[in-house]
Design a protein around this motif. Structure first.
Motif, PDB file in Angstrom:
ATOM      1  N   HIS A  57      -2.987   2.713   8.055  1.00 19.21           N
ATOM      2  CA  HIS A  57      -2.830   3.697   7.075  1.00 19.21           C
ATOM      3  C   HIS A  57      -4.022   4.516   6.971  1.00 19.21           C
ATOM      4  CE1 HIS A  57      -3.591   4.763   3.062  1.00 19.21           C
ATOM      5  NE2 HIS A  57      -2.410   4.791   2.750  1.00 19.21           N
ATOM      6  N   PRO A  78       3.665   4.414   0.307  1.00 20.11           N
ATOM      7  CA  PRO A  78       2.468   3.335   0.370  1.00 20.11           C
ATOM      8  C   PRO A  78       3.025   1.968  -0.382  1.00 20.11           C
ATOM      9  CG  PRO A  78       2.425   4.856  -1.583  1.00 20.11           C
ATOM     10  CD  PRO A  78       3.550   5.572  -0.697  1.00 20.11           C
ATOM     11  N   CYS A  79       2.265   1.130  -0.051  1.00 17.89           N
ATOM     12  CA  CYS A  79       2.837  -0.188  -0.439  1.00 17.89           C
ATOM     13  C   CYS A  79       1.413  -0.948  -0.696  1.00 17.89           C
ATOM     14  CB  CYS A  79       3.391  -1.204   0.519  1.00 17.89           C
ATOM     15  SG  CYS A  79       3.960  -2.743  -0.115  1.00 17.89           S
ATOM     16  N   LEU A  80       1.201  -1.263  -2.003  1.00 19.10           N
ATOM     17  CA  LEU A  80      -0.188  -1.980  -2.385  1.00 19.10           C
ATOM     18  C   LEU A  80      -0.285  -3.286  -1.828  1.00 19.10           C
ATOM     19  CD1 LEU A  80      -2.799  -1.692  -4.145  1.00 19.10           C
ATOM     20  CD2 LEU A  80      -1.384  -2.702  -5.982  1.00 19.10           C
ATOM     21  N   PRO A  91      -3.438   0.770  -0.701  1.00 22.19           N
ATOM     22  CA  PRO A  91      -2.305   0.929   0.074  1.00 22.19           C
ATOM     23  C   PRO A  91      -2.125   0.738   1.441  1.00 22.19           C
ATOM     24  CG  PRO A  91      -3.119   2.883  -0.725  1.00 22.19           C
ATOM     25  CD  PRO A  91      -4.023   1.760  -1.110  1.00 22.19           C
TER      26      PRO A  91
END
Length: 255
Positions: free
Chosen positions: A125, A171-173, A180
């Motif tokens: 990321h 985004p994925c925490l 993220p």
């Protein structure tokens, strides 16, 4: 009006046995009721009742092959909800990090449904963001022209991977890093590519994965700015996955 249904879903996830079942399915595999009973620490008859409730609540799907029924998460939105709960459950006031060896493996690199999480996911990321390969809009991500070229250079066709209703990038925490990582169909395509090439290998009976030396070199060459700490290789490395899609994966029977 959504309060009662929210409470129902929270109740389904809140039972320890059902929580263990859901967590076991977070790597995208599909498992039998017997395997899930073993992982949840309950009798097969008790597991059947829990699975029926999870199915009724829309949290699980099932595939039938011959006499066997394989249970899996109903979709990426269920995995995202579970990952969010892990963020909350890990936020103790004393700020302790994951203490166990298993926790350290998961924090280093793991699957979050069908994409990468942990420090491996964060490294991918951050390299994409720092290199200007992503744009941020409406809470999601898009690819810049250089991003399209970068994915193509890694052997991923963004046009094909982005087909369908699912968001291509979002985004994925991350529950272990509190930052993220990358989710969506393109993130899933990248994970699939890494498994197919042997750049990343699964760890048997775990969501943990291992970035191989070949994979590290390939990502550092194809994704400028990519840096991920050196792994300690667990002894439970499995062979390269024969399937990248969430669902029925080849796995050793449990119990």
């Amino acid at each position: 009006m959504n309060g009662p249904y929210l409470a129902e879903i929270a109740h389904l996830m809140g039972d320890p046995a059902r929580a263990n079942m859901l967590h076991a399915l977070m790597d995208g595999r599909a498992l039998t009721a017997k395997e899930l009973a073993f992982l949840a620490g309950v009798a097969p008859q008790t597991a059947s009742g829990h699975l029926a409730k999870l199915m009724q609540g829309g949290l699980l799907g099932v595939a039938v092959q011959g006499r066997h029924r394989y249970y899996r998460l109903a979709g990426p939105e269920v995995a995202a909800a579970l990952e969010g709960l892990m963020v909350l459950s890990g936020g103790q006031a004393n700020g302790r990090r994951l203490p166990s060896r298993v926790g350290a493996d998961l924090a280093r690199a793991r699957t979050c449904y069908d994409h990468f999480a942990g420090r491996l996911g964060i490294a991918i990321h951050d390299a994409l963001v720092a290199g200007g390969h992503l744009t941020v809009a409406d809470g999601g991500y898009g690819l810049t022209r250089s991003g399209v070229a970068l994915f193509a250079g890694l052997g991923i066709d963004p046009a094909i991977a982005s087909k369908g209703k699912r968001a291509a990038l979002r985004p994925c925490l991350d529950w272990s890093e509190r930052r993220p990582h990358l989710a969506g169909s393109l993130a899933a395509a990248m994970a699939c590519r890494c498994f197919e090439t042997g750049w990343v290998k699964r760890v048997k009976d775990s969501r943990a994965v291992i970035l191989t030396d070949e994979g590290r070199a390939a990502l550092e060459a194809g994704l400028p700015g990519f840096r991920c700490d050196e792994p300690e290789v667990p002894s439970r490395l499995s062979g390269a996955s024969r399937s990248c899609e969430p669902g029925i994966h080849e796995h050793d029977a449990i119990g």
